[in-house]
Scaffold this active site. Structure first.
Site, PDB file in Angstrom:
ATOM      1  N   THR A  36       0.867  -1.181   0.000  1.00  0.00           N
ATOM      2  CA  THR A  36       0.000   0.000   0.000  1.00  0.00           C
ATOM      3  C   THR A  36       0.904   1.232   0.000  1.00  0.00           C
ATOM      4  O   THR A  36       2.144   1.108  -0.025  1.00  0.00           O
ATOM      5  CB  THR A  36      -0.880   0.044   1.266  1.00  0.00           C
ATOM      6  OG1 THR A  36      -0.022   0.289   2.395  1.00  0.00           O
ATOM      7  CG2 THR A  36      -1.657  -1.254   1.459  1.00  0.00           C
ATOM      8  N   GLU A  83      -4.027  -1.144   8.087  1.00  0.00           N
ATOM      9  CA  GLU A  83      -4.078   0.298   7.845  1.00  0.00           C
ATOM     10  C   GLU A  83      -3.826   0.900   9.213  1.00  0.00           C
ATOM     11  O   GLU A  83      -4.532   0.603  10.175  1.00  0.00           O
ATOM     12  CB  GLU A  83      -5.456   0.707   7.296  1.00  0.00           C
ATOM     13  CG  GLU A  83      -5.701   0.263   5.876  1.00  0.00           C
ATOM     14  CD  GLU A  83      -4.786   0.951   4.864  1.00  0.00           C
ATOM     15  OE1 GLU A  83      -4.330   2.081   5.138  1.00  0.00           O
ATOM     16  OE2 GLU A  83      -4.508   0.368   3.809  1.00  0.00           O
ATOM     17  N   THR A 124      -2.683  -2.430  19.439  1.00  0.00           N
ATOM     18  CA  THR A 124      -2.328  -1.085  19.879  1.00  0.00           C
ATOM     19  C   THR A 124      -2.991  -0.731  21.202  1.00  0.00           C
ATOM     20  O   THR A 124      -4.056  -1.271  21.538  1.00  0.00           O
ATOM     21  CB  THR A 124      -2.768  -0.068  18.801  1.00  0.00           C
ATOM     22  OG1 THR A 124      -2.613   1.249  19.304  1.00  0.00           O
ATOM     23  CG2 THR A 124      -4.225  -0.247  18.413  1.00  0.00           C
ATOM     24  N   LYS A 155      -9.013  -2.103  15.069  1.00  0.00           N
ATOM     25  CA  LYS A 155      -8.006  -2.910  15.778  1.00  0.00           C
ATOM     26  C   LYS A 155      -8.672  -3.645  16.959  1.00  0.00           C
ATOM     27  O   LYS A 155      -8.363  -4.806  17.227  1.00  0.00           O
ATOM     28  CB  LYS A 155      -6.849  -2.032  16.285  1.00  0.00           C
ATOM     29  CG  LYS A 155      -5.977  -1.437  15.196  1.00  0.00           C
ATOM     30  CD  LYS A 155      -5.228  -2.467  14.358  1.00  0.00           C
ATOM     31  CE  LYS A 155      -4.124  -3.184  15.101  1.00  0.00           C
ATOM     32  NZ  LYS A 155      -3.321  -4.028  14.172  1.00  0.00           N
ATOM     33  N   ASN A 251       2.630  16.394  23.300  1.00  0.00           N
ATOM     34  CA  ASN A 251       3.163  16.604  21.956  1.00  0.00           C
ATOM     35  C   ASN A 251       4.049  17.840  21.900  1.00  0.00           C
ATOM     36  O   ASN A 251       5.070  17.852  21.208  1.00  0.00           O
ATOM     37  CB  ASN A 251       2.011  16.715  20.951  1.00  0.00           C
ATOM     38  CG  ASN A 251       1.289  15.396  20.774  1.00  0.00           C
ATOM     39  OD1 ASN A 251       1.865  14.323  21.009  1.00  0.00           O
ATOM     40  ND2 ASN A 251       0.027  15.448  20.381  1.00  0.00           N
TER      41      ASN A 251
HETATM   42  P1  NAD Z   1       2.630   0.741   8.547  1.00  0.00           P
HETATM   43  O1  NAD Z   1       1.439   1.506   8.090  1.00  0.00           O
HETATM   44  O2  NAD Z   1       3.962   1.391   8.538  1.00  0.00           O
HETATM   45  O3  NAD Z   1       2.784  -0.582   7.648  1.00  0.00           O
HETATM   46  C1  NAD Z   1       1.699  -1.406   7.347  1.00  0.00           C
HETATM   47  C2  NAD Z   1       2.155  -2.413   6.288  1.00  0.00           C
HETATM   48  O4  NAD Z   1       1.063  -3.318   6.061  1.00  0.00           O
HETATM   49  C3  NAD Z   1       2.492  -1.779   4.929  1.00  0.00           C
HETATM   50  O5  NAD Z   1       3.686  -2.309   4.423  1.00  0.00           O
HETATM   51  C4  NAD Z   1       1.301  -2.149   4.054  1.00  0.00           C
HETATM   52  O6  NAD Z   1       1.626  -2.275   2.676  1.00  0.00           O
HETATM   53  C5  NAD Z   1       0.889  -3.474   4.657  1.00  0.00           C
HETATM   54  N1  NAD Z   1      -0.544  -3.761   4.405  1.00  0.00           N
HETATM   55  C6  NAD Z   1      -1.593  -2.925   4.575  1.00  0.00           C
HETATM   56  N2  NAD Z   1      -2.742  -3.534   4.209  1.00  0.00           N
HETATM   57  C7  NAD Z   1      -2.402  -4.791   3.827  1.00  0.00           C
HETATM   58  C8  NAD Z   1      -3.153  -5.911   3.361  1.00  0.00           C
HETATM   59  N3  NAD Z   1      -4.479  -5.849   3.195  1.00  0.00           N
HETATM   60  N4  NAD Z   1      -2.483  -7.049   3.081  1.00  0.00           N
HETATM   61  C9  NAD Z   1      -1.120  -7.122   3.227  1.00  0.00           C
HETATM   62  N5  NAD Z   1      -0.363  -6.087   3.638  1.00  0.00           N
HETATM   63  C10 NAD Z   1      -1.002  -4.937   3.949  1.00  0.00           C
HETATM   64  O7  NAD Z   1       2.257   0.181   9.978  1.00  0.00           O
HETATM   65  P2  NAD Z   1       3.171   0.050  11.288  1.00  0.00           P
HETATM   66  O8  NAD Z   1       3.277   1.364  11.936  1.00  0.00           O
HETATM   67  O9  NAD Z   1       4.382  -0.715  10.966  1.00  0.00           O
HETATM   68  O10 NAD Z   1       2.204  -0.844  12.189  1.00  0.00           O
HETATM   69  C11 NAD Z   1       2.273  -2.268  12.159  1.00  0.00           C
HETATM   70  C12 NAD Z   1       1.257  -2.833  13.121  1.00  0.00           C
HETATM   71  O11 NAD Z   1       1.503  -2.348  14.425  1.00  0.00           O
HETATM   72  C13 NAD Z   1      -0.193  -2.449  12.793  1.00  0.00           C
HETATM   73  O12 NAD Z   1      -1.003  -3.560  13.032  1.00  0.00           O
HETATM   74  C14 NAD Z   1      -0.501  -1.336  13.772  1.00  0.00           C
HETATM   75  O13 NAD Z   1      -1.874  -1.297  14.086  1.00  0.00           O
HETATM   76  C15 NAD Z   1       0.328  -1.755  14.967  1.00  0.00           C
HETATM   77  N6  NAD Z   1       0.776  -0.669  15.853  1.00  0.00           N
HETATM   78  C16 NAD Z   1       1.504   0.370  15.357  1.00  0.00           C
HETATM   79  C17 NAD Z   1       1.964   1.359  16.213  1.00  0.00           C
HETATM   80  C18 NAD Z   1       2.802   2.512  15.739  1.00  0.00           C
HETATM   81  O14 NAD Z   1       3.098   3.401  16.534  1.00  0.00           O
HETATM   82  N7  NAD Z   1       3.234   2.543  14.502  1.00  0.00           N
HETATM   83  C19 NAD Z   1       1.644   1.296  17.578  1.00  0.00           C
HETATM   84  C20 NAD Z   1       0.845   0.249  18.037  1.00  0.00           C
HETATM   85  C21 NAD Z   1       0.441  -0.752  17.169  1.00  0.00           C
HETATM   86  O1  TDX Z   2       1.554  16.443  12.226  1.00  0.00           O
HETATM   87  C1  TDX Z   2       1.110  15.970  13.290  1.00  0.00           C
HETATM   88  N1  TDX Z   2       0.930  16.806  14.361  1.00  0.00           N
HETATM   89  C2  TDX Z   2       0.460  16.388  15.574  1.00  0.00           C
HETATM   90  O2  TDX Z   2       0.329  17.175  16.511  1.00  0.00           O
HETATM   91  C3  TDX Z   2       0.767  14.572  13.455  1.00  0.00           C
HETATM   92  C4  TDX Z   2       0.952  13.627  12.308  1.00  0.00           C
HETATM   93  C5  TDX Z   2       0.310  14.154  14.685  1.00  0.00           C
HETATM   94  N2  TDX Z   2       0.151  15.025  15.713  1.00  0.00           N
HETATM   95  C6  TDX Z   2      -0.264  14.521  17.032  1.00  0.00           C
HETATM   96  C7  TDX Z   2      -1.484  13.618  17.064  1.00  0.00           C
HETATM   97  C8  TDX Z   2      -1.160  12.671  18.183  1.00  0.00           C
HETATM   98  O3  TDX Z   2      -1.509  13.254  19.436  1.00  0.00           O
HETATM   99  O4  TDX Z   2       0.832  13.688  17.475  1.00  0.00           O
HETATM  100  C9  TDX Z   2       0.366  12.521  18.151  1.00  0.00           C
HETATM  101  C10 TDX Z   2       0.859  11.286  17.415  1.00  0.00           C
HETATM  102  O5  TDX Z   2       0.158  11.193  16.187  1.00  0.00           O
HETATM  103  P1  TDX Z   2       0.399  10.000  15.141  1.00  0.00           P
HETATM  104  O6  TDX Z   2       1.831   9.941  14.795  1.00  0.00           O
HETATM  105  O7  TDX Z   2      -0.594  10.160  14.052  1.00  0.00           O
HETATM  106  O8  TDX Z   2       0.113   8.705  16.014  1.00  0.00           O
HETATM  107  P2  TDX Z   2      -1.156   8.222  16.885  1.00  0.00           P
HETATM  108  O9  TDX Z   2      -2.411   8.803  16.415  1.00  0.00           O
HETATM  109  O10 TDX Z   2      -0.808   8.380  18.327  1.00  0.00           O
HETATM  110  O11 TDX Z   2      -1.172   6.638  16.502  1.00  0.00           O
HETATM  111  C11 TDX Z   2       0.061   5.882  16.477  1.00  0.00           C
HETATM  112  O12 TDX Z   2       0.240   5.154  17.662  1.00  0.00           O
HETATM  113  C12 TDX Z   2      -0.637   4.086  17.913  1.00  0.00           C
HETATM  114  C13 TDX Z   2       0.061   4.938  15.266  1.00  0.00           C
HETATM  115  O13 TDX Z   2      -0.169   5.688  14.087  1.00  0.00           O
HETATM  116  C14 TDX Z   2      -0.961   3.857  15.422  1.00  0.00           C
HETATM  117  O14 TDX Z   2      -0.841   2.916  14.356  1.00  0.00           O
HETATM  118  C15 TDX Z   2      -0.731   3.143  16.734  1.00  0.00           C
HETATM  119  O15 TDX Z   2      -1.732   2.195  16.955  1.00  0.00           O
END
Ligand code: NAD
Ligand code: TDX
Length: 337
Positions: A36, A83, A124, A155, A251
């Site tokens: 994606t 997503e 999450t 989720k 933040n």
């Molecule tokens: P990301 O958005 O960076 O990556 C998601 C990946 O999944 C991408 O490579 C995308 O191509 C793939 N993908 C999406 N839809 C798909 C589908 N239908 N089939 C196969 N592949 C698909 O996400 P991330 O930040 O690495 O998060 C990974 C996991 O961790 C997620 O489940 C998210 O909910 C969880 N998570 C993330 C955070 C965070 O802070 N990033 C925190 C808590 C939990």
């Molecule tokens: O430009 C910005 N300015 C800002 O103030 C963005 C992108 C975010 N924010 C704020 C919103 C949130 O309070 O910063 C905080 C963090 O935002 P995000 O990076 O969008 O993360 P959040 O919404 O906390 O979610 C993340 O953590 C939990 C991941 O995207 C999720 O996948 C995970 O489950």
């Protein structure tokens, strides 16, 4: 061991594959990713030549494809694919239901059919809802679910499905609910990389509302070691919460630290419209610490320094994704108005 990783071209999945192959070089990894907007092939260039790594382009919701992969003798599934961006779930929730709920269901079905030894679901802390301003409360494994965004609701739904497959069909599952990850290879739509790359490209940091919402920041390497502990020592059917060393970082305080490390001032902040249903998070990691002996290594300051250095030295990695992310934010701001 043969492991299926879903979403391994994303932020956490790509870090986990690199981490796992370093720690367990004899294991075989198959990475199933739909590619994606969030995927980045450049995240895997140093891993692609490893003979124990292979990549399959496809959707976790494609039951036939998943079946074909499972038939290769997968023993463990670590399910990252989702997503993942709250702001995009405000723009269009439908994909979140499709991938996060229905896609997870397809994987669970295949895992049950082929009798995998472990299905680990990456979730999450956002499923627990929000912590009040001024409260010292922390989410734990016993906190009731109360999601706020279509992302966190999808989720939460997937967590319930995963648990139901354990209770009903005896599928050997574990779940981790972690806090906000940060570190190398994170898509520049997310707060920390967006802020760093904005400064690196001569733009201001965009702060939602007054910047008072708070988060619990977990370095991605610490998250990888937590997943490893759960896979090696975790108890089947259990959930583990994973968080960082410091709680309640607003933040605005986060942004000030980034500005200081990058030699900038508060003139480089632009306050923008707030996010609807804007949550606050903090997570207790008592259970995983007591039961599995895990604890995070990174403090936020040293983690941020390392992350800023990485983005400064890898500007080629984010050029295309940054352009797309900022186009998305322009579109989202029009919807908010
Ligand atoms: P990301 O958005 O960076 O990556 C998601 C990946 O999944 C991408 O490579 C995308 O191509 C793939 N993908 C999406 N839809 C798909 C589908 N239908 N089939 C196969 N592949 C698909 O996400 P991330 O930040 O690495 O998060 C990974 C996991 O961790 C997620 O489940 C998210 O909910 C969880 N998570 C993330 C955070 C965070 O802070 N990033 C925190 C808590 C939990
Ligand atoms: O430009 C910005 N300015 C800002 O103030 C963005 C992108 C975010 N924010 C704020 C919103 C949130 O309070 O910063 C905080 C963090 O935002 P995000 O990076 O969008 O993360 P959040 O919404 O906390 O979610 C993340 O953590 C939990 C991941 O995207 C999720 O996948 C995970 O489950």
């Amino acid at each position: 061991m043969k492991i299926l990783i879903t979403g391994g071209l994303g932020f956490i999945g790509s870090n986990f594959i690199r981490y796992w192959l370093q720690q367990h070089p004899n294991d075989e990894i198959i990475n199933l990713d739909k590619v994606t907007y969030a995927a980045n092939f450049k995240s895997m260039v140093d891993v692609e030549s490893n003979l124990n790594y292979s990549f399959v382009r496809g959707d976790i919701g494609d039951a036939q494809l998943v079946d074909k992969i499972m038939a290769q003798g997968i023993e463990t599934i670590v399910h990252f694919a989702a997503e993942s961006h709250v702001d995009r779930s405000i723009d269009d929730p439908s994909l979140f239901v499709k991938t996060n709920v229905l896609g997870t269901y397809v994987l669970l079905n295949a895992a049950a059919k082929y009798g995998v030894k472990r299905f680990h679901h990456i979730s999450t802390d956002e499923v627990f809802g929000s912590i009040d301003f001024g409260s010292k409360k922390q989410f734990s494994e016993n906190t009731p679910y109360d999601p706020s965004s279509p992302y966190s609701a999808s989720k939460a739904s997937s967590d319930h499905l995963v648990r139901s497959f354990y209770k009903t069909f005896g599928l050997p599952i574990t779940i981790s609910n972690c806090s906000n990850n940060y570190g190398p290879y994170q898509h520049p739509e997310k707060m920390i990389p967006r802020s760093i790359t904005n400064l690196l490209t001569g733009q201001k940091i965009k702060v939602y509302g007054k910047g008072l919402n708070f988060r619990d920041w977990l370095h991605v390497e610490d998250h990888c070691s937590a997943i490893e502990a759960i896979l090696l020592k975790g108890k089947i059917g259990e959930t583990y919460c994973v968080g960082g060393l410091k709680k309640g970082t607003s933040n605005i305080d986060l942004v000030k630290t980034i500005l200081e490390i990058m030699g900038k001032t508060e003139k480089d902040i632009e306050y923008v419209a707030d996010r609807p249903a804007h949550d606050n998070y903090a997570v207790s990691w008592d259970k995983i610490s007591k039961e599995l002996g895990w604890k995070p290594k990174y403090d936020l300051e040293s983690g941020l320094e390392q992350t800023i250095k990485w983005y400064t030295e890898n500007q080629d990695w984010y050029q295309d994704t940054k352009r797309e992310a900022e186009e998305f934010y322009i579109k989202l701001n029009k919807i908010k108005k």
